[in-house]
Design an enzyme around this catalytic site. Structure first.
Site, PDB file in Angstrom:
ATOM      1  N   LYS A  30     -81.055  68.641 -19.260  1.00  0.00           N
ATOM      2  CA  LYS A  30     -79.927  68.088 -20.025  1.00  0.00           C
ATOM      3  C   LYS A  30     -78.938  69.231 -20.210  1.00  0.00           C
ATOM      4  O   LYS A  30     -79.088  70.069 -21.090  1.00  0.00           O
ATOM      5  CB  LYS A  30     -80.424  67.568 -21.379  1.00  0.00           C
ATOM      6  CG  LYS A  30     -79.573  66.462 -22.012  1.00  0.00           C
ATOM      7  CD  LYS A  30     -78.096  66.780 -22.180  1.00  0.00           C
ATOM      8  CE  LYS A  30     -77.831  67.583 -23.440  1.00  0.00           C
ATOM      9  NZ  LYS A  30     -76.387  67.989 -23.534  1.00  0.00           N
ATOM     10  N   GLU A  79     -83.781  80.245 -27.362  1.00  0.00           N
ATOM     11  CA  GLU A  79     -82.892  81.407 -27.237  1.00  0.00           C
ATOM     12  C   GLU A  79     -81.619  81.048 -27.982  1.00  0.00           C
ATOM     13  O   GLU A  79     -80.933  80.090 -27.605  1.00  0.00           O
ATOM     14  CB  GLU A  79     -82.557  81.670 -25.769  1.00  0.00           C
ATOM     15  CG  GLU A  79     -83.562  82.515 -25.036  1.00  0.00           C
ATOM     16  CD  GLU A  79     -83.849  83.828 -25.709  1.00  0.00           C
ATOM     17  OE1 GLU A  79     -82.935  84.410 -26.333  1.00  0.00           O
ATOM     18  OE2 GLU A  79     -85.002  84.277 -25.633  1.00  0.00           O
ATOM     19  N   CYS A  91     -74.317  85.121 -25.563  1.00  0.00           N
ATOM     20  CA  CYS A  91     -75.227  85.437 -26.674  1.00  0.00           C
ATOM     21  C   CYS A  91     -75.432  86.946 -26.746  1.00  0.00           C
ATOM     22  O   CYS A  91     -75.766  87.485 -27.794  1.00  0.00           O
ATOM     23  CB  CYS A  91     -76.531  84.684 -26.569  1.00  0.00           C
ATOM     24  SG  CYS A  91     -77.186  84.638 -24.917  1.00  0.00           S
ATOM     25  N   GLU A  94     -72.271  85.034 -36.075  1.00  0.00           N
ATOM     26  CA  GLU A  94     -71.881  84.925 -34.665  1.00  0.00           C
ATOM     27  C   GLU A  94     -70.596  84.107 -34.552  1.00  0.00           C
ATOM     28  O   GLU A  94     -70.509  82.990 -35.052  1.00  0.00           O
ATOM     29  CB  GLU A  94     -72.990  84.244 -33.856  1.00  0.00           C
ATOM     30  CG  GLU A  94     -72.693  84.262 -32.373  1.00  0.00           C
ATOM     31  CD  GLU A  94     -73.797  83.654 -31.535  1.00  0.00           C
ATOM     32  OE1 GLU A  94     -74.276  82.565 -31.885  1.00  0.00           O
ATOM     33  OE2 GLU A  94     -74.174  84.275 -30.522  1.00  0.00           O
TER      34      GLU A  94
END
Ligand code: ADP
Length: 499
Positions: A174, A249, A283, A384
């Site tokens: 997906k 992750e 990331c 972040e």
């Protein structure tokens, strides 16, 4: 407009809902790539039934033969590299140089997985009893559900699917809503390479419907997710409740530390690449720059000058350094963080605005942004942002720099610029990250090494390298007693008693 399909049950299919979403070029929103299926639980269910059939074939295919298919995948990806890089840049914006690298990572991962088909080592160990054989080996698990983000549209799906396939699992992918075209290309490549069609399923659509249905499906025992920490938490709760094997992750707030003895030219090149490559949407992006007193002012002023020369634009145009953000919500999020930084009292040195003019008006462009005088604990130092925003923090000592690096909830990547070998090795031991670079920026993972982070970046698993093969397989132990008599472990003792 071109209409794309899911790949379910061995064929390209419309979604059960007959509804679609549009995929547009983030550098020019007038450019529509096509429409892609809005799938739901019904599509996921068909995909699972097909994948279960695929699993029965694939788990019985010898691992070296599975590896041969993946080698073909690598070869085809290599042939289609330029074309796939181009379609990837068109749908997610990063410059061709970077999307070529993204495809290359898929190629490297394919060849690694191909060779792993001839390893997948188990162990043979001595038994404590006579004439008894003891060994461990790896078994595939079943149907693996893979949920991937937009920023590495080829590399991340390959990091997950190739080891899953090498281990003998069937896969349901997906992909992120923003990059369905690259995922379609990947599935085409897998099929062309000879993968039995039931072994791979592609289910497009939104996270809250297609993604959620995959995570909640009781016949999908393995989930691998890369994305935001918020979504990872939702996925983790479901998998915990359902006792699924899960690899997460998630976010990062990666620091580059530049000490007084560093090579400043090198650090300058490193921070530009680390902070503004992929428009900061990695990331592993360098989102904090920690500079020691002695070189703080010089490095900062040279950095601002270099940032001024970065060329924003369409990633497919020659000379573009920085592409657009992925979509409008991403622009809004970065704008909000700029407001937060200003209100917290940080110095906005450059950028801070949506970039317009010069052909940028139809895209999601944002100026590369630097905040100076950022204090430890400010939100722009802790959270972040996932955009081209760099927070600069001044420190006076190694201890202070290391404490700042470790003083966030994430722990993916870190980087230290120094010529002092003692500091370099201390960094390896003391920085709380899954990856620490010395004299290189926080980005640049290699396919054959384990990738992942500590603390809230992940849940202890690694992608890439040899470790991921443990995630996608179960260890089974086999004992073969050829003594012809009942031997009792922990009870019968042969010490000093010859036959
Ligand atoms: P990003 O901000 O990097 O796009 P997201 O976490 O929003 O990160 O998305 C990463 C992937 O997770 C995408 O494929 C998205 O569709 C999917 N996703 C989003 N919400 C859910 C959910 N509730 N369950 C499963 N997958 C989801």
């Amino acid at each position: 407009m071109k209409t794309f399909k899911n790949f379910i049950g061995g064929k390209w299919q419309d979604p059960a809902s007959s509804e679609y979403f549009e995929n547009r070029n983030p550098a020019n929103c007038d450019d529509v790539i096509g429409q892609f299926p809005l799938s739901d639980q019904r599509d996921v269910d068909c995909a699972v039934q097909s994948a279960k059939r695929g699993f029965e074939i694939w788990r019985r295919t010898p691992a070296p033969a599975r590896g041969d298919v993946l080698r073909q995948v690598g070869d085809i990806l290599a042939k289609r590299k330029e074309e796939i890089a181009d379609l990837m840049t068109r749908e997610m914006g990063k410059p061709l140089l970077e999307t070529r690298g993204d495809v290359q990572e898929g190629i490297d991962t394919a060849y690694y997985a191909a060779s792993e088909g001839r390893r997948l080592f188990g162990r043979t160990v001595p038994s404590e009893l006579r004439n008894k054989w003891a060994m461990s080996f790896r078994r595939p698990i079943g149907v693996a559900g893979l949920i991937t983000p937009f920023n590495f549209p080829m590399a991340i799906p390959t990091w997950k699917s190739f080891p899953a396939l090498a281990c003998g699992n069937a896969v349901i992918l997906k992909p992120a809503e923003d990059v369905p075209h690259t995922a379609t290309a990947l599935v085409e490549v897998l099929l062309e390479a000879g993968l039995p069609p039931d072994v791979i399923q592609l289910v497009h659509g939104q996270g809250e419907s297609a993604g959620k249905a995959l995570v909640e499906h009781h016949e999908v025992p393995v989930i691998s997710f890369t994305g935001s920490t918020e979504t990872g938490r939702i996925v983790g709760e479901t998998c915990g409740r359902m006792h699924k094997r899960l690899s997460l992750e998630m976010g990062g707030k990666n620091a580059m530390i530049v000490f007084d003895d560093a090579d400043l030219d090198l650090a300058l090149d490193g921070v530009l690449w680390g902070a503004f490559g992929t428009t900061g949407q990695r990331c592993t992006a360098t989102s904090r720059l920690v500079i020691q007193d002695g070189v703080h002012d010089e490095l900062l002023s040279r950095l601002v000058e270099r940032v001024r020369t970065l060329k924003l634009g369409d990633g497919r145009a020659k000379g573009t350094d920085v592409g657009p953000l992925i979509n409008e919500p991403a622009v809004k999020k970065v704008e909000q963080y700029v407001d937060i930084g200003v209100s917290e009292g940080a110095d906005l040195l450059i950028g801070g605005r949506r970039a317009t003019g010069k052909g940028l008006d139809k895209g999601h462009f944002f100026e590369p942004t630097i905040f100076a005088r950022v204090e430890h604990g400010m939100r722009v130092e802790q959270e972040e942002i996932f955009g081209p925003v760099l927070s600069v923090i001044r420190v006076s000592s190694v201890d202070e720099a290391f404490a700042i690096n470790n003083g966030v909830k994430y722990g993916l990547s870190s980087s230290v610029y120094t010529r002092d070998v003692n500091v370099a090795f201390r960094a390896q031991l003391e920085l709380d990250n899954g990856i620490t670079y010395i004299n290189a920026p926080t980005i640049g993972a290699e396919a054959h090494l384990p990738f992942g982070g500590v603390k809230q970046t992940g849940n202890g698993h690694r992608e890439g390298g040899w470790e991921v093969y443990e995630f996608y397989s179960e260890t089974k132990v086999g004992y073969i007693d050829f003594s012809g008599q009942l031997q009792r472990a922990q009870i019968d003792n042969y010490l000093g008693t010859p036959d």
